[in-house]
Design a protein around this motif. Structure first.
Motif, PDB file in Angstrom:
ATOM      1  N   LEU A 153       0.828  -1.205   0.000  1.00 44.24           N
ATOM      2  CA  LEU A 153       0.000   0.000   0.000  1.00 44.24           C
ATOM      3  C   LEU A 153       0.861   1.253   0.000  1.00 44.24           C
ATOM      4  N   THR A 154       0.699   2.070  -1.038  1.00 38.74           N
ATOM      5  CA  THR A 154       1.430   3.328  -1.171  1.00 38.74           C
ATOM      6  C   THR A 154       0.481   4.487  -0.938  1.00 38.74           C
ATOM      7  N   VAL A 155       0.908   5.472  -0.134  1.00 38.62           N
ATOM      8  CA  VAL A 155       0.119   6.690   0.059  1.00 38.62           C
ATOM      9  C   VAL A 155       0.796   7.814  -0.717  1.00 38.62           C
ATOM     10  N   LEU A 156      -0.004   8.598  -1.433  1.00 39.30           N
ATOM     11  CA  LEU A 156       0.499   9.678  -2.285  1.00 39.30           C
ATOM     12  C   LEU A 156      -0.158  10.992  -1.876  1.00 39.30           C
ATOM     13  N   SER A 157       0.651  12.047  -1.846  1.00 40.77           N
ATOM     14  CA  SER A 157       0.108  13.373  -1.554  1.00 40.77           C
ATOM     15  C   SER A 157       0.862  14.413  -2.357  1.00 40.77           C
ATOM     16  N   ILE A 158       0.131  15.437  -2.811  1.00 40.22           N
ATOM     17  CA  ILE A 158       0.704  16.544  -3.568  1.00 40.22           C
ATOM     18  C   ILE A 158       0.736  17.779  -2.683  1.00 40.22           C
ATOM     19  N   GLY A 159       1.880  18.485  -2.645  1.00 37.07           N
ATOM     20  CA  GLY A 159       1.936  19.708  -1.869  1.00 37.07           C
ATOM     21  C   GLY A 159       3.343  20.061  -1.445  1.00 37.07           C
ATOM     22  N   PRO A 160       3.472  21.105  -0.623  1.00 36.52           N
ATOM     23  CA  PRO A 160       4.789  21.515  -0.126  1.00 36.52           C
ATOM     24  C   PRO A 160       5.293  20.563   0.944  1.00 36.52           C
ATOM     25  N   LYS A 193       5.315  20.558   4.091  1.00 32.29           N
ATOM     26  CA  LYS A 193       4.534  20.302   5.300  1.00 32.29           C
ATOM     27  C   LYS A 193       3.534  19.152   5.142  1.00 32.29           C
ATOM     28  N   VAL A 194       3.223  18.731   3.909  1.00 24.63           N
ATOM     29  CA  VAL A 194       2.277  17.627   3.752  1.00 24.63           C
ATOM     30  C   VAL A 194       2.867  16.310   4.254  1.00 24.63           C
ATOM     31  N   LYS A 195       4.194  16.267   4.427  1.00 22.61           N
ATOM     32  CA  LYS A 195       4.818  15.036   4.911  1.00 22.61           C
ATOM     33  C   LYS A 195       4.334  14.678   6.311  1.00 22.61           C
ATOM     34  N   GLU A 196       3.979  15.678   7.113  1.00 23.08           N
ATOM     35  CA  GLU A 196       3.457  15.401   8.453  1.00 23.08           C
ATOM     36  C   GLU A 196       2.142  14.648   8.370  1.00 23.08           C
ATOM     37  N   THR A 197       1.283  15.036   7.430  1.00 21.40           N
ATOM     38  CA  THR A 197       0.012  14.335   7.237  1.00 21.40           C
ATOM     39  C   THR A 197       0.245  12.946   6.660  1.00 21.40           C
ATOM     40  N   MET A 198       1.222  12.815   5.787  1.00 20.99           N
ATOM     41  CA  MET A 198       1.539  11.521   5.213  1.00 20.99           C
ATOM     42  C   MET A 198       2.015  10.546   6.283  1.00 20.99           C
ATOM     43  N   LYS A 199       2.722  11.066   7.289  1.00 17.87           N
ATOM     44  CA  LYS A 199       3.200  10.207   8.364  1.00 17.87           C
ATOM     45  C   LYS A 199       2.039   9.579   9.129  1.00 17.87           C
ATOM     46  N   LYS A 200       0.914  10.293   9.221  1.00 20.87           N
ATOM     47  CA  LYS A 200      -0.258   9.704   9.876  1.00 20.87           C
ATOM     48  C   LYS A 200      -0.755   8.516   9.066  1.00 20.87           C
ATOM     49  N   ALA A 201      -0.807   8.651   7.732  1.00 21.94           N
ATOM     50  CA  ALA A 201      -1.240   7.547   6.885  1.00 21.94           C
ATOM     51  C   ALA A 201      -0.286   6.361   7.000  1.00 21.94           C
ATOM     52  N   LEU A 202       1.008   6.657   7.085  1.00 23.49           N
ATOM     53  CA  LEU A 202       1.992   5.584   7.265  1.00 23.49           C
ATOM     54  C   LEU A 202       1.796   4.897   8.607  1.00 23.49           C
ATOM     55  N   ALA A 203       1.477   5.679   9.639  1.00 21.94           N
ATOM     56  CA  ALA A 203       1.243   5.101  10.960  1.00 21.94           C
ATOM     57  C   ALA A 203      -0.052   4.305  11.005  1.00 21.94           C
ATOM     58  N   MET A 204      -1.004   4.630  10.130  1.00 17.07           N
ATOM     59  CA  MET A 204      -2.259   3.874  10.065  1.00 17.07           C
ATOM     60  C   MET A 204      -2.064   2.526   9.387  1.00 17.07           C
ATOM     61  N   GLY A 205      -0.970   2.386   8.599  1.00 18.42           N
ATOM     62  CA  GLY A 205      -0.709   1.087   7.996  1.00 18.42           C
ATOM     63  C   GLY A 205      -0.214   1.091   6.573  1.00 18.42           C
ATOM     64  N   CYS A 206      -0.027   2.274   5.962  1.00 20.33           N
ATOM     65  CA  CYS A 206       0.506   2.311   4.600  1.00 20.33           C
ATOM     66  C   CYS A 206       1.968   1.867   4.597  1.00 20.33           C
ATOM     67  N   SER A 207       2.373   1.243   3.509  1.00 21.94           N
ATOM     68  CA  SER A 207       3.713   0.655   3.426  1.00 21.94           C
ATOM     69  C   SER A 207       4.787   1.698   3.152  1.00 21.94           C
ATOM     70  N   ARG A 208       4.493   2.683   2.317  1.00 20.21           N
ATOM     71  CA  ARG A 208       5.463   3.709   1.913  1.00 20.21           C
ATOM     72  C   ARG A 208       4.703   4.940   1.454  1.00 20.21           C
ATOM     73  N   GLY A 209       5.435   6.039   1.295  1.00 24.01           N
ATOM     74  CA  GLY A 209       4.811   7.268   0.849  1.00 24.01           C
ATOM     75  C   GLY A 209       5.471   7.832  -0.389  1.00 24.01           C
ATOM     76  N   VAL A 210       4.694   8.513  -1.214  1.00 20.80           N
ATOM     77  CA  VAL A 210       5.204   9.234  -2.378  1.00 20.80           C
ATOM     78  C   VAL A 210       4.738  10.677  -2.248  1.00 20.80           C
ATOM     79  N   HIS A 211       5.680  11.567  -2.035  1.00 22.61           N
ATOM     80  CA  HIS A 211       5.397  12.994  -1.905  1.00 22.61           C
ATOM     81  C   HIS A 211       5.679  13.667  -3.237  1.00 22.61           C
ATOM     82  N   ILE A 212       4.623  14.120  -3.899  1.00 24.71           N
ATOM     83  CA  ILE A 212       4.791  14.871  -5.142  1.00 24.71           C
ATOM     84  C   ILE A 212       4.938  16.334  -4.761  1.00 24.71           C
TER      85      ILE A 212
END
Length: 257
Positions: free
Chosen positions: A58-65, A67-86
């Protein structure tokens, strides 16, 4: 099974908003930020599917500056395998068509079986991105779902329609699913999972690197609607109220003149 979930960072809706000096967006100074509520349901459903289908990714993706990495970390803590920050410092000015095009370009050759999105974002509320992603990838889309089941490559979902009606639909993967409020109960990340999230991969990709289309529209002006006048409560006997109401309507409008 490969799954992608797309999330957006939005201001807390309890914040006090004002229009920025540019006149085309809201002032972001001193706002508190969080994951878009609709996207929380998408993340939870994606994680549940991973738990059901063993060896899923499971990959979580987010677009933004940044600071969106903080929100992505919540998704990773919920169970996503990795993140892609665009990475896009002008994300607030991008139109849904552009954002969808970038997501589709990233996902095109990754072999995702299901792409989850929220039904809409709380700040722009276009409800277009997920549907546009599906169109650009040439795959089915089931929008505004309030119930979801998956088995052997087949999705069965219940959609919420206008007027409170619901429709049960089926489709096969690959597909895009947009999630409505009430689909599930998003989990709270536990402290151990929060710590684990810090070690998960978070890949950064440039927005411009993936952008292949020009905007189809432009925001010209943003403004806060003018407050309307208060109502009037009439009290008394029915016959008297009817005459008073007619008089008021004649004074304020062209009615009955």
């Amino acid at each position: 099974m490969k799954i992608l979930v797309c999330i957006k960072q939005v201001p807390d809706m309890e914040s006090r908003f004002k229009v920025a000096e540019s006149g085309t967006w809201y002032d972001t100074t001193d706002l508190a930020w969080r994951m878009n509520e609709y996207d929380e349901y998408a993340v939870e459903q994606a994680v549940r599917l991973c738990e059901q289908e063993k060896d899923s990714d499971l990959t979580v993706l987010s677009i933004g500056p940044d600071k969106v990495k903080e929100t992505m970390k919540k998704a990773l803590a919920m169970g996503c395998s990795r993140g892609v920050h665009i990475v896009d410092h002008e994300a607030y000015s991008r139109q849904p068509y552009q954002k969808a095009a970038v997501i589709a370009e990233y996902a095109r050759d990754k072999g995702f079986h299901i792409i989850f999105t929220g039904m809409q974002s709380q700040d722009q509320a276009s409800a277009q991105v997920g549907i546009l992603v599906a169109e650009m990838l040439g795959i089915p889309c089931v929008s505004t779902i309030v119930d979801f089941a998956y088995s052997d490559g087949k999705i069965e979902a219940k959609r919420e329609l206008e007027g409170g009606m619901k429709a049960r639909v089926t489709t096969t993967t690959p597909a895009v699913i947009s999630c409505q409020l009430g689909l599930n109960t998003p989990r709270y990340p536990t402290l151990p999972n929060i710590m684990k999230a810090k070690k998960k991969e978070l890949l950064a990709v440039s927005f411009e690197e993936l952008l292949k289309v020009d905007p189809l529209q432009e925001t010209i002006e943003m403004y806060i609607p003018e407050k309307k006048g208060g109502g009037m409560i009439l009290e008394g006997e029915a016959g008297e109220l009817a005459n008073r109401l007619i008089t008021i309507l004649q004074e304020k409008t062209a009615v009955l003149k």
